[in-house]
Design a protein around this motif. Structure first.
Motif, PDB file in Angstrom:
ATOM      1  N   ARG A   5       1.192  -0.900  -0.469  1.00  0.00           N
ATOM      2  CA  ARG A   5       0.055  -0.007   0.486  1.00  0.00           C
ATOM      3  C   ARG A   5       0.861   1.314   0.123  1.00  0.00           C
ATOM      4  NH1 ARG A   5      -1.919  -3.679   3.460  1.00  0.00           N
ATOM      5  NH2 ARG A   5      -4.726  -4.776   2.516  1.00  0.00           N
ATOM      6  N   VAL A   9      -2.405   5.483   1.725  1.00  0.00           N
ATOM      7  CA  VAL A   9      -3.509   5.439   1.554  1.00  0.00           C
ATOM      8  C   VAL A   9      -2.859   5.046   3.693  1.00  0.00           C
ATOM      9  CG1 VAL A   9      -4.719   3.583   1.952  1.00  0.00           C
ATOM     10  CG2 VAL A   9      -3.718   3.832  -0.032  1.00  0.00           C
ATOM     11  N   VAL A  41     -11.888  11.047  -0.595  1.00  0.00           N
ATOM     12  CA  VAL A  41     -11.622  10.495  -1.401  1.00  0.00           C
ATOM     13  C   VAL A  41     -12.544  10.877  -2.415  1.00  0.00           C
ATOM     14  CG1 VAL A  41     -11.242   7.667  -2.411  1.00  0.00           C
ATOM     15  CG2 VAL A  41     -10.670   9.061   0.428  1.00  0.00           C
ATOM     16  N   LEU A  46      -9.260   4.018  -4.585  1.00  0.00           N
ATOM     17  CA  LEU A  46      -9.044   4.481  -3.668  1.00  0.00           C
ATOM     18  C   LEU A  46     -10.052   4.028  -2.209  1.00  0.00           C
ATOM     19  CD1 LEU A  46      -6.049   5.609  -2.440  1.00  0.00           C
ATOM     20  CD2 LEU A  46      -7.057   8.079  -3.403  1.00  0.00           C
ATOM     21  N   LYS A  49      -9.505   0.773  -0.425  1.00  0.00           N
ATOM     22  CA  LYS A  49      -8.142   0.253  -0.518  1.00  0.00           C
ATOM     23  C   LYS A  49      -8.423   1.125   1.277  1.00  0.00           C
ATOM     24  CE  LYS A  49      -4.938  -0.265  -3.965  1.00  0.00           C
ATOM     25  NZ  LYS A  49      -4.307  -1.752  -3.833  1.00  0.00           N
ATOM     26  N   ILE A  50      -8.631   2.490   1.077  1.00  0.00           N
ATOM     27  CA  ILE A  50      -8.141   2.759   2.692  1.00  0.00           C
ATOM     28  C   ILE A  50      -8.950   2.286   4.198  1.00  0.00           C
ATOM     29  CG2 ILE A  50      -8.707   4.933   3.795  1.00  0.00           C
ATOM     30  CD1 ILE A  50      -7.928   6.362   1.178  1.00  0.00           C
ATOM     31  N   TYR A  53      -7.559  -1.256   4.542  1.00  0.00           N
ATOM     32  CA  TYR A  53      -6.230  -0.923   5.574  1.00  0.00           C
ATOM     33  C   TYR A  53      -7.306  -0.773   6.724  1.00  0.00           C
ATOM     34  CZ  TYR A  53      -1.423   0.061   6.616  1.00  0.00           C
ATOM     35  OH  TYR A  53      -0.339   0.257   7.636  1.00  0.00           O
TER      36      TYR A  53
END
Length: 65
Positions: A5, A9, A41, A46, A49-50, A53
């Motif tokens: 990542r 992120v 965002v 994206l 992905k955030i 995580y």
């Protein structure tokens, strides 16, 4: 091999967790909605992905307790 990542992120996910303590859970779908609400965002990729995580960090935090 795991996913790598970007620092953006990681930084944004950690900031969201710190500023909104106790809001995020281990549920990815719920975290997606919360990331949309609390950040600006621009893309779905994206955001996912955030949210992924954030979910990972919350799970790690719970296992360490």
């Amino acid at each position: 091999m795991g996913n790598i990542r970007t620092s953006f992120v990681k930084r944004l996910a950690k900031e969201l967790i710190e500023t909104h303590k106790g809001v995020f859970t281990t549920d990815f779908d719920q975290n997606k909605k919360l990331v949309m609400e609390y950040s600006t965002v621009s893309t779905k990729h994206l955001r996912n992905k955030i949210a992924g995580y954030v979910t990972r960090l919350v799970r790690l935090e719970q296992t360490q307790e």
